[in-house]
Design a protein around this motif. Sequence first.
Motif, PDB file in Angstrom:
ATOM      1  N   ASN A 286       3.794   3.774 -14.034  1.00  0.00           N
ATOM      2  CA  ASN A 286       2.942   4.485 -14.986  1.00  0.00           C
ATOM      3  C   ASN A 286       1.701   5.080 -14.322  1.00  0.00           C
ATOM      4  OD1 ASN A 286       4.004   4.141 -17.907  1.00  0.00           O
ATOM      5  ND2 ASN A 286       4.286   2.129 -16.999  1.00  0.00           N
ATOM      6  N   GLY A 287       1.688   5.096 -12.987  1.00  0.00           N
ATOM      7  CA  GLY A 287       0.638   5.800 -12.255  1.00  0.00           C
ATOM      8  C   GLY A 287      -0.625   5.026 -11.984  1.00  0.00           C
ATOM      9  N   LYS A 288      -0.574   3.702 -12.173  1.00  0.00           N
ATOM     10  CA  LYS A 288      -1.777   2.895 -11.965  1.00  0.00           C
ATOM     11  C   LYS A 288      -1.354   1.529 -11.435  1.00  0.00           C
ATOM     12  CE  LYS A 288      -2.073   3.568 -16.277  1.00  0.00           C
ATOM     13  NZ  LYS A 288      -2.397   3.721 -17.707  1.00  0.00           N
ATOM     14  N   GLY A 289      -2.346   0.703 -11.136  1.00  0.00           N
ATOM     15  CA  GLY A 289      -2.025  -0.636 -10.686  1.00  0.00           C
ATOM     16  C   GLY A 289      -3.126  -1.219  -9.827  1.00  0.00           C
ATOM     17  N   VAL A 290      -2.939  -2.486  -9.468  1.00  0.00           N
ATOM     18  CA  VAL A 290      -3.848  -3.177  -8.557  1.00  0.00           C
ATOM     19  C   VAL A 290      -2.996  -4.004  -7.600  1.00  0.00           C
ATOM     20  CG1 VAL A 290      -5.802  -3.229 -10.165  1.00  0.00           C
ATOM     21  CG2 VAL A 290      -4.157  -5.101 -10.175  1.00  0.00           C
ATOM     22  N   CYS A 291      -3.642  -4.898  -6.878  1.00  0.00           N
ATOM     23  CA  CYS A 291      -2.991  -5.606  -5.773  1.00  0.00           C
ATOM     24  C   CYS A 291      -1.713  -6.340  -6.174  1.00  0.00           C
ATOM     25  CB  CYS A 291      -3.970  -6.574  -5.125  1.00  0.00           C
ATOM     26  SG  CYS A 291      -4.636  -7.839  -6.263  1.00  0.00           S
ATOM     27  N   LEU A 292      -1.705  -6.982  -7.345  1.00  0.00           N
ATOM     28  CA  LEU A 292      -0.533  -7.747  -7.749  1.00  0.00           C
ATOM     29  C   LEU A 292       0.690  -6.853  -7.920  1.00  0.00           C
ATOM     30  CD1 LEU A 292       0.422 -10.579  -8.447  1.00  0.00           C
ATOM     31  CD2 LEU A 292      -0.291 -10.189 -10.811  1.00  0.00           C
ATOM     32  N   ALA A 293       0.486  -5.679  -8.490  1.00  0.00           N
ATOM     33  CA  ALA A 293       1.588  -4.727  -8.652  1.00  0.00           C
ATOM     34  C   ALA A 293       2.085  -4.237  -7.297  1.00  0.00           C
ATOM     35  CB  ALA A 293       1.131  -3.541  -9.500  1.00  0.00           C
ATOM     36  N   TYR A 294       1.148  -3.967  -6.378  1.00  0.00           N
ATOM     37  CA  TYR A 294       1.515  -3.438  -5.061  1.00  0.00           C
ATOM     38  C   TYR A 294       2.265  -4.477  -4.232  1.00  0.00           C
ATOM     39  CZ  TYR A 294      -2.304  -0.234  -6.374  1.00  0.00           C
ATOM     40  OH  TYR A 294      -3.115   0.644  -7.044  1.00  0.00           O
ATOM     41  N   ALA A 295       1.752  -5.714  -4.247  1.00  0.00           N
ATOM     42  CA  ALA A 295       2.383  -6.767  -3.460  1.00  0.00           C
ATOM     43  C   ALA A 295       3.788  -7.070  -3.973  1.00  0.00           C
ATOM     44  CB  ALA A 295       1.521  -8.027  -3.500  1.00  0.00           C
ATOM     45  N   GLU A 296       3.961  -7.062  -5.302  1.00  0.00           N
ATOM     46  CA  GLU A 296       5.286  -7.298  -5.865  1.00  0.00           C
ATOM     47  C   GLU A 296       6.230  -6.138  -5.551  1.00  0.00           C
ATOM     48  OE1 GLU A 296       6.422  -9.157  -9.980  1.00  0.00           O
ATOM     49  OE2 GLU A 296       6.366  -6.977 -10.221  1.00  0.00           O
ATOM     50  N   LEU A 297       5.728  -4.914  -5.633  1.00  0.00           N
ATOM     51  CA  LEU A 297       6.550  -3.745  -5.319  1.00  0.00           C
ATOM     52  C   LEU A 297       7.054  -3.807  -3.878  1.00  0.00           C
ATOM     53  CD1 LEU A 297       7.672  -0.938  -6.078  1.00  0.00           C
ATOM     54  CD2 LEU A 297       5.471   0.029  -5.358  1.00  0.00           C
ATOM     55  N   LEU A 298       6.176  -4.137  -2.953  1.00  0.00           N
ATOM     56  CA  LEU A 298       6.587  -4.246  -1.550  1.00  0.00           C
ATOM     57  C   LEU A 298       7.594  -5.374  -1.376  1.00  0.00           C
ATOM     58  CD1 LEU A 298       6.483  -3.540   1.416  1.00  0.00           C
ATOM     59  CD2 LEU A 298       4.371  -4.883   1.617  1.00  0.00           C
ATOM     60  N   HIS A 299       7.340  -6.499  -2.019  1.00  0.00           N
ATOM     61  CA  HIS A 299       8.280  -7.625  -1.954  1.00  0.00           C
ATOM     62  C   HIS A 299       9.658  -7.211  -2.465  1.00  0.00           C
ATOM     63  CE1 HIS A 299      10.223 -11.422  -2.683  1.00  0.00           C
ATOM     64  NE2 HIS A 299       9.962 -11.421  -3.979  1.00  0.00           N
ATOM     65  N   ASN A 300       9.701  -6.547  -3.603  1.00  0.00           N
ATOM     66  CA  ASN A 300      10.975  -6.100  -4.168  1.00  0.00           C
ATOM     67  C   ASN A 300      11.689  -5.110  -3.253  1.00  0.00           C
ATOM     68  OD1 ASN A 300       9.625  -6.009  -7.566  1.00  0.00           O
ATOM     69  ND2 ASN A 300      10.504  -7.709  -6.419  1.00  0.00           N
ATOM     70  N   TYR A 301      10.926  -4.206  -2.662  1.00  0.00           N
ATOM     71  CA  TYR A 301      11.521  -3.200  -1.779  1.00  0.00           C
ATOM     72  C   TYR A 301      12.113  -3.848  -0.525  1.00  0.00           C
ATOM     73  CZ  TYR A 301      11.939   1.025   1.098  1.00  0.00           C
ATOM     74  OH  TYR A 301      12.416   2.038   1.894  1.00  0.00           O
ATOM     75  N   LEU A 302      11.381  -4.762   0.063  1.00  0.00           N
ATOM     76  CA  LEU A 302      11.882  -5.435   1.258  1.00  0.00           C
ATOM     77  C   LEU A 302      13.132  -6.251   0.946  1.00  0.00           C
ATOM     78  CD1 LEU A 302       8.516  -6.588   2.890  1.00  0.00           C
ATOM     79  CD2 LEU A 302      10.045  -4.779   3.701  1.00  0.00           C
ATOM     80  N   GLU A 303      13.162  -6.850  -0.247  1.00  0.00           N
ATOM     81  CA  GLU A 303      14.353  -7.604  -0.646  1.00  0.00           C
ATOM     82  C   GLU A 303      15.572  -6.683  -0.713  1.00  0.00           C
ATOM     83  OE1 GLU A 303      14.588 -11.261  -1.841  1.00  0.00           O
ATOM     84  OE2 GLU A 303      13.194 -10.943  -0.193  1.00  0.00           O
TER      85      GLU A 303
END
Length: 365
Positions: free
Chosen positions: A164-181
């Motif tokens: 939705n075009g926004k976020g903070v650290c928790l969203a970013y860290a989870e996104l990276l975790h999901n991508y690496l998985e």
Amino acid sequence: MKEKNKNNDELNQKVEQLKQEFETLTQAQKELLLYRKIAQIVEKEHNWKDFDNFLFYNPVKNDELTCLIEAADIGKLKPLVAYAMSDYKLTYQEVNQESLIRYNHVLENYKKLAQEFKLNSSLDLSHLLTYMLWNGYFSVSKEHSYQLQDRKLLPGMYSFDVINGKGVCLAYAELLHNYLEVCDKNSALLICKVPTKKKAISCDYSPEIERNISSNAKGKVISGFVTFLLRGLINKIGNHAITLIEENEKIYAYDPTNLYALNIKNAVEASLINGKGEYKLNPLTTLMIDCNADPHHIYEKLLTNDIKPALSRKEFIFSFENLMELINSNIGLLDDAYDNIHSDLEHIAKQTEDINNFYKLLKRK
């Protein structure tokens, strides 16, 4: 009466069996094992259909959890919080099942992009995701800003705020975790405490990624007030989220919010690779909040305290400079990849807006 006594005997026997698993462990190891077992119980017993109001929810609703709490002997509050949070997360994921399928398609699409770029290491992939994050490639509007206000904060789907075009650290860290998985790399979400004093953290190399930080007077006031009220809790739990990564038997952390990488010193400390300063790590609190935050059991390795530096400053810089050359020469590939999944982003954004209201969710159950 006989049936009741028989049941009590079976429960006592179960407690004694569990105690044997905990008795030789340190306090931290006990807590870690406790959360692992809670995750298994929730996965097996998950059912929120027996209550109408979350405020009156009683997590102790099965004998297995009760036995586990007694055997671990670390108190009741932490395991009950862990159980409730895990159950809560599964409920949201069930409601958002179609969006999660679309989300996985987004990640798979960008995995193929990395393969076209011949990016193989977790560091290269982390740099790529961070570039795409801040340049809007995960956003339905193709714009992104760091923003404290108007976030959905969906358990297990914090990354949907990014869509939705926004976020903070928790969203970013989870996104990276999901991508690496999805890219077959081992990673975990990790809550930490970053020092807030001036000059406690300094960066001597920052990737050339422009970050849009959205802030307004109202947001600053609210953030400051909340921080003041919760200062003790924040100091104990943490004020930031990063991604823990394991590759080739080496462990390091990546901070897509601040564009840092960190070498792990021990179970509770990590030091910047592209700068100076230290983060305080809190893996146990992370698992209490999300029992499945570390699916590859990397946290257990942190507790051995036998961790060697995984990355050098030179490796960090070389990886990013190489990535930027690839992107500048092939920006059309990124844009095509974004076009491939834009309809998925639209679906997720719409469903997030339509059904992710806590009270509506309870009615659905």
